[in-house]
Design an enzyme around this catalytic site. Structure first.
Site, PDB file in Angstrom:
ATOM      1  N   GLU A  96     -14.595  -7.291   7.895  1.00  0.00           N
ATOM      2  CA  GLU A  96     -15.483  -6.194   7.310  1.00  0.00           C
ATOM      3  C   GLU A  96     -14.496  -5.173   6.897  1.00  0.00           C
ATOM      4  O   GLU A  96     -13.508  -4.681   7.529  1.00  0.00           O
ATOM      5  CB  GLU A  96     -16.462  -5.662   8.391  1.00  0.00           C
ATOM      6  CG  GLU A  96     -17.658  -6.449   8.595  1.00  0.00           C
ATOM      7  CD  GLU A  96     -18.561  -6.018   7.444  1.00  0.00           C
ATOM      8  OE1 GLU A  96     -18.386  -5.413   6.384  1.00  0.00           O
ATOM      9  OE2 GLU A  96     -19.920  -5.942   7.720  1.00  0.00           O
ATOM     10  N   ASP A  97     -15.128  -4.546   5.952  1.00  0.00           N
ATOM     11  CA  ASP A  97     -14.502  -2.962   5.433  1.00  0.00           C
ATOM     12  C   ASP A  97     -14.960  -1.804   6.491  1.00  0.00           C
ATOM     13  O   ASP A  97     -14.015  -1.332   7.046  1.00  0.00           O
ATOM     14  CB  ASP A  97     -14.788  -2.808   4.086  1.00  0.00           C
ATOM     15  CG  ASP A  97     -16.318  -2.889   3.948  1.00  0.00           C
ATOM     16  OD1 ASP A  97     -17.102  -3.082   4.703  1.00  0.00           O
ATOM     17  OD2 ASP A  97     -16.753  -2.686   2.795  1.00  0.00           O
ATOM     18  N   ASP A 100     -20.936   0.889   9.900  1.00  0.00           N
ATOM     19  CA  ASP A 100     -21.504   2.043   9.967  1.00  0.00           C
ATOM     20  C   ASP A 100     -22.662   2.073  10.916  1.00  0.00           C
ATOM     21  O   ASP A 100     -22.440   2.144  12.268  1.00  0.00           O
ATOM     22  CB  ASP A 100     -21.977   2.321   8.392  1.00  0.00           C
ATOM     23  CG  ASP A 100     -22.780   3.601   8.331  1.00  0.00           C
ATOM     24  OD1 ASP A 100     -22.458   4.484   9.005  1.00  0.00           O
ATOM     25  OD2 ASP A 100     -23.282   3.844   7.275  1.00  0.00           O
ATOM     26  N   LYS A 128     -17.340   3.601  12.271  1.00  0.00           N
ATOM     27  CA  LYS A 128     -18.164   4.903  12.614  1.00  0.00           C
ATOM     28  C   LYS A 128     -19.047   4.925  13.666  1.00  0.00           C
ATOM     29  O   LYS A 128     -20.293   4.589  13.628  1.00  0.00           O
ATOM     30  CB  LYS A 128     -18.946   5.132  11.273  1.00  0.00           C
ATOM     31  CG  LYS A 128     -18.247   5.535   9.858  1.00  0.00           C
ATOM     32  CD  LYS A 128     -19.239   5.997   8.912  1.00  0.00           C
ATOM     33  CE  LYS A 128     -18.764   6.142   7.434  1.00  0.00           C
ATOM     34  NZ  LYS A 128     -19.892   6.172   6.520  1.00  0.00           N
ATOM     35  N   PHE A 149     -18.502   9.648   4.536  1.00  0.00           N
ATOM     36  CA  PHE A 149     -18.625   8.842   3.385  1.00  0.00           C
ATOM     37  C   PHE A 149     -17.353   8.469   2.936  1.00  0.00           C
ATOM     38  O   PHE A 149     -16.687   9.734   2.309  1.00  0.00           O
ATOM     39  CB  PHE A 149     -19.582   9.092   2.460  1.00  0.00           C
ATOM     40  CG  PHE A 149     -19.614   7.702   1.377  1.00  0.00           C
ATOM     41  CD1 PHE A 149     -20.724   7.060   1.643  1.00  0.00           C
ATOM     42  CD2 PHE A 149     -19.175   7.723   0.271  1.00  0.00           C
ATOM     43  CE1 PHE A 149     -20.881   5.930   0.602  1.00  0.00           C
ATOM     44  CE2 PHE A 149     -19.169   6.706  -0.815  1.00  0.00           C
ATOM     45  CZ  PHE A 149     -20.089   5.746  -0.309  1.00  0.00           C
ATOM     46  N   ARG A 162     -12.364   1.335  -5.323  1.00  0.00           N
ATOM     47  CA  ARG A 162     -11.948   0.214  -4.531  1.00  0.00           C
ATOM     48  C   ARG A 162     -10.581   0.014  -4.243  1.00  0.00           C
ATOM     49  O   ARG A 162     -10.155  -0.344  -3.442  1.00  0.00           O
ATOM     50  CB  ARG A 162     -12.789  -1.152  -4.747  1.00  0.00           C
ATOM     51  CG  ARG A 162     -14.374  -0.960  -4.720  1.00  0.00           C
ATOM     52  CD  ARG A 162     -14.852  -2.426  -4.753  1.00  0.00           C
ATOM     53  NE  ARG A 162     -16.440  -2.542  -5.157  1.00  0.00           N
ATOM     54  CZ  ARG A 162     -17.375  -2.494  -4.242  1.00  0.00           C
ATOM     55  NH1 ARG A 162     -16.671  -2.171  -2.883  1.00  0.00           N
ATOM     56  NH2 ARG A 162     -18.439  -2.626  -4.586  1.00  0.00           N
TER      57      ARG A 162
HETATM   58  P1  5GP Z   1     -23.895  -0.872   8.054  1.00  0.00           P
HETATM   59  O1  5GP Z   1     -25.104  -2.025   7.666  1.00  0.00           O
HETATM   60  O2  5GP Z   1     -23.097  -0.980   9.141  1.00  0.00           O
HETATM   61  O3  5GP Z   1     -24.712   0.675   7.985  1.00  0.00           O
HETATM   62  O4  5GP Z   1     -23.182  -0.665   6.553  1.00  0.00           O
HETATM   63  C1  5GP Z   1     -22.225  -1.606   6.121  1.00  0.00           C
HETATM   64  C2  5GP Z   1     -21.932  -1.401   4.984  1.00  0.00           C
HETATM   65  O5  5GP Z   1     -22.326   0.056   4.253  1.00  0.00           O
HETATM   66  C3  5GP Z   1     -20.487  -1.444   4.758  1.00  0.00           C
HETATM   67  O6  5GP Z   1     -20.073  -2.810   4.532  1.00  0.00           O
HETATM   68  C4  5GP Z   1     -20.202  -0.738   3.320  1.00  0.00           C
HETATM   69  O7  5GP Z   1     -20.367  -1.572   2.266  1.00  0.00           O
HETATM   70  C5  5GP Z   1     -21.247   0.453   3.349  1.00  0.00           C
HETATM   71  N1  5GP Z   1     -20.737   1.497   3.983  1.00  0.00           N
HETATM   72  C6  5GP Z   1     -20.946   2.235   4.898  1.00  0.00           C
HETATM   73  N2  5GP Z   1     -20.335   3.463   5.165  1.00  0.00           N
HETATM   74  C7  5GP Z   1     -19.508   3.565   4.043  1.00  0.00           C
HETATM   75  C8  5GP Z   1     -18.713   4.658   3.570  1.00  0.00           C
HETATM   76  O8  5GP Z   1     -18.416   5.470   4.227  1.00  0.00           O
HETATM   77  N3  5GP Z   1     -18.335   4.481   2.434  1.00  0.00           N
HETATM   78  C9  5GP Z   1     -18.574   3.232   1.455  1.00  0.00           C
HETATM   79  N4  5GP Z   1     -18.041   3.039   0.319  1.00  0.00           N
HETATM   80  N5  5GP Z   1     -19.381   2.334   2.115  1.00  0.00           N
HETATM   81  C10 5GP Z   1     -20.067   2.305   3.343  1.00  0.00           C
END
Ligand code: 5GP
Length: 172
Positions: A96-97, A100, A128, A149, A162
């Site tokens: 995963e990148d 969140d 996070k 963000f 990216r």
């Molecule tokens: P989650 O489902 O954990 O809330 O979000 C996961 C996805 O939301 C990540 O794989 C990413 O694509 C996007 N995301 C969450 N936080 C960020 C952020 O700070 N920057 C960006 N560019 N994408 C985010």
């Protein structure tokens, strides 16, 4: 828009090498290993990590969407692209990148477990913890960051940034 770098290219690359070592220590030396990148944000990380691991791995991708083109989550998780490799009996590492709220990852984990991998672990370049709404294990984390963000190293804002080799906060 201005970019404030919070994690440099050197810091990222050093952490990738450490995460590759961690994974190699935790994965069995025999048995198939599948690195499963979550598109699109994991593409630079999975490329660097798979090479740093220096062992036989298979690489595949899934695409799961929970975000639109802006900065806020819609709360809806959708599998847009499934993996091609049969993961039954393999050691799967979700790459995963960023984690969140944890929504995307918790859905993906549950789905993959129904396909009976021999083991399942997660490596995420960023986490996070303050934003977490869905409790989900993340075995290997590159960096914990504040609830900001960020863009770069695979992460976008409206499909831009990216390809930056560092991670930055986008300031308006
Ligand atoms: P989650 O489902 O954990 O809330 O979000 C996961 C996805 O939301 C990540 O794989 C990413 O694509 C996007 N995301 C969450 N936080 C960020 C952020 O700070 N920057 C960006 N560019 N994408 C985010």
């Amino acid at each position: 828009m201005a970019l404030d770098i919070i994690i440099t290219e050197d810091q990222i690359q050093a952490r990738v090498r450490a995460l590759a070592d961690e994974l190699n220590q935790n994965l069995p030396s025999d048995g198939a290993v599948v690195l499963l990148g979550v598109l699109k944000g994991s593409y630079p990380f999975i490329a660097d990590l798979s090479r740093a691991m220096g062992r036989d791995v298979m690489v595949d991708f899934v695409q799961v969407s929970s975000y639109g083109s802006g900065k806020s989550s819609t709360g809806v998780v959708q599998i847009k692209k499934d993996h091609d490799i049969n993961i039954e009996g393999t050691h799967v590492v979700i790459v995963e990148d960023i984690v969140d709220t944890g929504l995307t990852l918790s859905h993906l984990r549950q789905l993959l477990l129904t396909r009976h991998p021999a083991s399942l672990r997660v490596v995420s370049m960023l986490s996070k913890p303050a934003a977490r709404e869905h409790s989900v294990p993340v075995e290997h984390v590159g960096f914990e960051i504040e609830n900001l963000f960020v863009v770069g190293y695979g992460l976008d804002y409206a499909e831009r940034y990216r390809n930056l080799p560092f991670i930055a906060v986008l300031r308006e």
